[in-house]
Write a protein that holds these residues in place. Sequence first.
Motif, PDB file in Angstrom:
ATOM      1  N   ARG A 273       0.855  -1.197   0.000  1.00 39.24           N
ATOM      2  CA  ARG A 273       0.000   0.000   0.000  1.00 39.24           C
ATOM      3  C   ARG A 273       0.885   1.239   0.000  1.00 39.24           C
ATOM      4  O   ARG A 273       1.960   1.240   0.615  1.00 39.24           O
ATOM      5  CB  ARG A 273      -0.887   0.037   1.245  1.00 39.24           C
TER       6      ARG A 273
ATOM      7  N   HIS B 272       2.805  -3.282   5.342  1.00 39.09           N
ATOM      8  CA  HIS B 272       2.191  -3.202   4.008  1.00 39.09           C
ATOM      9  C   HIS B 272       2.835  -2.094   3.165  1.00 39.09           C
ATOM     10  O   HIS B 272       2.987  -2.239   1.954  1.00 39.09           O
ATOM     11  CB  HIS B 272       0.687  -2.936   4.127  1.00 39.09           C
TER      12      HIS B 272
ATOM     13  N   ASP C 208      -2.407  -9.435   2.605  1.00 39.87           N
ATOM     14  CA  ASP C 208      -3.700  -9.913   3.068  1.00 39.87           C
ATOM     15  C   ASP C 208      -4.274 -10.838   1.999  1.00 39.87           C
ATOM     16  O   ASP C 208      -4.451 -10.438   0.848  1.00 39.87           O
ATOM     17  CB  ASP C 208      -4.657  -8.741   3.311  1.00 39.87           C
TER      18      ASP C 208
ATOM     19  N   GLU D 194      -6.372 -11.261  12.865  1.00 41.79           N
ATOM     20  CA  GLU D 194      -6.355 -11.052  11.415  1.00 41.79           C
ATOM     21  C   GLU D 194      -5.922 -12.339  10.707  1.00 41.79           C
ATOM     22  O   GLU D 194      -4.744 -12.503  10.381  1.00 41.79           O
ATOM     23  CB  GLU D 194      -5.404  -9.900  11.033  1.00 41.79           C
TER      24      GLU D 194
ATOM     25  N   TRP E 221      -6.227 -13.164   7.803  1.00 41.50           N
ATOM     26  CA  TRP E 221      -5.880 -12.898   6.396  1.00 41.50           C
ATOM     27  C   TRP E 221      -4.475 -12.331   6.214  1.00 41.50           C
ATOM     28  O   TRP E 221      -3.965 -12.279   5.112  1.00 41.50           O
ATOM     29  CB  TRP E 221      -6.888 -11.904   5.804  1.00 41.50           C
ATOM     30  N   HIS E 222      -3.835 -11.891   7.295  1.00 41.75           N
ATOM     31  CA  HIS E 222      -2.576 -11.136   7.224  1.00 41.75           C
ATOM     32  C   HIS E 222      -1.366 -12.064   7.399  1.00 41.75           C
ATOM     33  O   HIS E 222      -1.244 -12.771   8.399  1.00 41.75           O
ATOM     34  CB  HIS E 222      -2.580 -10.057   8.318  1.00 41.75           C
TER      35      HIS E 222
HETATM   36 ZN   LIG Z   1      -2.536  -6.905   6.557  1.00 49.13          ZN
END
Ligand SMILES: [Zn+2]
Length: 236
Positions: A143, A177, A184, A210, A212-213
């Motif tokens: 990101r 990120h 993710d 989390e 997904w992380h």
């Molecule tokens: Zn993440």
Amino acid sequence: MTNDLPPRRPFSVRARLLSVTGVVVVASLLIWHAQVIDLLSFDSDADKQPVVAGGPNGSPPPAPPTRKPVRKTAAPVETPTSESKPKKTPSPEATKSSRNEEKTQYSEESIEGLGPVLRGRLRKAMAVAKAQGVPMRINSGRRSATKQQRLFDEALQKYGSYKAAIRWVLPPDKSEHVHGRAVDIAPQPAMAWLERVGWKYGICRVYENEPWHFEALRAPGRKCPPLQTSSAAELG
Ligand SMILES: [Zn+2]
């Protein structure tokens, strides 16, 4: 005064018509003659060019006339850019050397935006997952700091305090990120698959809250560290 004018008009009209037709005829003759001259001169130029090119044996004079048209065609900016673009697309390895290109060129969902370590490991893992019938995609990889700041501001609004917000979203200077070192994963079966066998590829789930992380926390084949309760634990 008024009686003298009418009889003169037919003469002046006839004179004008004659002069106009005369001009048209002369002009058409001139155009035809000019075309004939152009054809003759064009043929003569075409005859001269091969004579000049093929005539001299190692003489320098023919070189300057060929260089000038080359400079004219190479002058527009579009030619070098259109030539450089196809060179970049077939060779993704060339883009690995430039970190700036990685930050700007790839979308948040692209594996290409990730750092080299996580990217290489995730590529292997995704290939195995796909072969085993587990479709896996990147929901969010690298990101921009701007995007991370926006997400953090939204988390501040949603959870009401800094301490609550950092359990879910870290500010840009703390987030992995932003450096392309976190990913993710989606959908849920892919998360579960990667949590179970990700250690083989050096990819580990990091936080309890989390699923997904994932990050490249350990070398491939080494056991992943215990989960942290949330991203807030890292700021301790
Ligand atoms: Zn993440």
